[in-house]
Write a protein that holds these residues in place. Structure first.
Motif, PDB file in Angstrom:
ATOM      1  N   CYS A  11      40.039  42.725  40.004  1.00  0.00           N
ATOM      2  CA  CYS A  11      38.905  42.312  40.843  1.00  0.00           C
ATOM      3  C   CYS A  11      38.765  43.210  42.079  1.00  0.00           C
ATOM      4  O   CYS A  11      37.712  43.251  42.706  1.00  0.00           O
ATOM      5  N   GLU A  12      39.855  43.895  42.434  1.00  0.00           N
ATOM      6  CA  GLU A  12      39.847  44.860  43.543  1.00  0.00           C
ATOM      7  C   GLU A  12      39.300  44.244  44.830  1.00  0.00           C
ATOM      8  O   GLU A  12      38.376  44.752  45.448  1.00  0.00           O
ATOM      9  N   PHE A  13      39.890  43.110  45.195  1.00  0.00           N
ATOM     10  CA  PHE A  13      39.464  42.429  46.423  1.00  0.00           C
ATOM     11  C   PHE A  13      39.746  43.314  47.634  1.00  0.00           C
ATOM     12  O   PHE A  13      40.844  43.828  47.785  1.00  0.00           O
ATOM     13  N   ASN A  14      38.732  43.473  48.475  1.00  0.00           N
ATOM     14  CA  ASN A  14      38.878  44.287  49.686  1.00  0.00           C
ATOM     15  C   ASN A  14      38.718  43.389  50.915  1.00  0.00           C
ATOM     16  O   ASN A  14      37.625  42.881  51.165  1.00  0.00           O
ATOM     17  N   LYS A  19      36.450  31.963  53.898  1.00  0.00           N
ATOM     18  CA  LYS A  19      37.660  32.479  54.554  1.00  0.00           C
ATOM     19  C   LYS A  19      37.757  33.992  54.424  1.00  0.00           C
ATOM     20  O   LYS A  19      37.538  34.541  53.344  1.00  0.00           O
ATOM     21  N   THR A  20      38.140  34.626  55.514  1.00  0.00           N
ATOM     22  CA  THR A  20      38.503  36.038  55.406  1.00  0.00           C
ATOM     23  C   THR A  20      39.975  36.102  54.993  1.00  0.00           C
ATOM     24  O   THR A  20      40.699  35.094  55.014  1.00  0.00           O
ATOM     25  N   VAL A  21      40.397  37.302  54.602  1.00  0.00           N
ATOM     26  CA  VAL A  21      41.740  37.483  54.048  1.00  0.00           C
ATOM     27  C   VAL A  21      42.512  38.468  54.918  1.00  0.00           C
ATOM     28  O   VAL A  21      41.995  39.521  55.284  1.00  0.00           O
ATOM     29  N   VAL A  22      43.744  38.094  55.318  1.00  0.00           N
ATOM     30  CA  VAL A  22      44.553  39.004  56.137  1.00  0.00           C
ATOM     31  C   VAL A  22      45.163  40.107  55.300  1.00  0.00           C
ATOM     32  O   VAL A  22      45.275  41.233  55.729  1.00  0.00           O
ATOM     33  N   LYS A  23      45.610  39.737  54.077  1.00  0.00           N
ATOM     34  CA  LYS A  23      46.157  40.792  53.233  1.00  0.00           C
ATOM     35  C   LYS A  23      46.020  40.444  51.766  1.00  0.00           C
ATOM     36  O   LYS A  23      46.086  39.277  51.376  1.00  0.00           O
ATOM     37  N   ALA A  24      45.793  41.498  50.995  1.00  0.00           N
ATOM     38  CA  ALA A  24      45.735  41.364  49.543  1.00  0.00           C
ATOM     39  C   ALA A  24      46.973  42.077  49.011  1.00  0.00           C
ATOM     40  O   ALA A  24      47.181  43.255  49.295  1.00  0.00           O
ATOM     41  N   VAL A  25      47.810  41.344  48.268  1.00  0.00           N
ATOM     42  CA  VAL A  25      49.058  41.903  47.755  1.00  0.00           C
ATOM     43  C   VAL A  25      48.957  42.033  46.229  1.00  0.00           C
ATOM     44  O   VAL A  25      48.966  41.034  45.519  1.00  0.00           O
TER      45      VAL A  25
END
Length: 240
Positions: free
Chosen positions: A58-61, A84-90
């Protein structure tokens, strides 16, 4: 986890091709991954108040995408959704974009989800969970209603489909199938409509458990070909 306040309504018929509208709020862990302008592009599953699991492909940015919780009807502006925003995608360190192997990413929300009747986590499959083939499972998402239009579904869709054994799945897909994949469908119902990154769950007692993440399948959504999911039990230790 895994016990919706609003019960899902399921018909276990293997004839559902396009899926059916879910009961609003009955899959409270289902999230929508969207661009900042509100375009849905993938699904995901809430696993606790800070973390969502989805597919790596999905390549979430985090700079340009958001997680939307509590959504059912994408055309409605009156739903009490949480954006919601995302602090980090692991992303899994062994994600292989060419072979779509280890297709899993964790997203950490910048503030905790407010849990309630319409937003609640799913339980995670334990490590090395052995699953019987033909186990009836459910996949959900807003993906395109199978095969025909490119338009996405407006209301959340659900499809019931059976697990397929690794050996049976390899009859279709050969050595593309690895131990970190799980197959389901191929009996006249398809999860092509279930969006990438979204959940494949089964009911154990009265608890729904996440066993798969919608990963890949037949591009024209052939209802006789099993679709492929990331095998969550294989990644339980990594997730923890």
């Amino acid at each position: 986890c895994g016990v919706p306040a609003i019960s899902p309504s399921l018909q276990y018929s293997e004839r559902i091709i396009n899926g059916q509208n879910a009961v609003s709020g009955s899959w409270p862990w289902q999230v929508s991954l969207q661009t900042r302008t509100g375009s849905h592009f993938c699904g995901g599953s809430l696993i606790n108040n800070y973390w969502v699991v989805t597919a790596a492909h999905c390549e979430f940015n985090p700079y340009s995408h958001v997680v939307v919780l509590g959504e059912y009807d994408r055309s409605s502006s009156s739903e009490a959704v949480q954006v919601k925003t995302v602090v980090k995608a692991v992303t899994h360190p062994n994600w292989d974009a060419y072979n779509l192997n280890n297709d899993i990413t964790l997203l950490k929300l910048s503030s905790p989800a407010q849990l309630g009747s319409r937003v609640a986590p799913v339980c995670l499959a334990p490590a090395n969970l052995a699953l019987p083939s033909n186990l009836q499972c459910v996949t959900t998402g807003w993906g395109r209603p199978c095969g025909f239009a490119n338009a996405l579904a407006v209301r959340l869709q659900q499809v019931t489909l059976p697990l397929v054994s690794q050996s049976q799945c390899m009859q279709y897909w050969g050595n593309k199938i690895t131990s970190s994949m799980l197959c389901a469908g191929g009996v006249g119902a398809s999860s092509c409509q279930g969006d990438s990154g979204g959940p494949l769950v089964y009911k154990n007692g009265n608890v729904w458990t996440l066993i798969g993440i919608v990963s890949w399948g037949n591009s024209n959504c052939n209802i006789r070909t099993p679709a492929v999911y990331t095998r969550v039990s294989q990644f339980r230790n990594w997730i923890d």
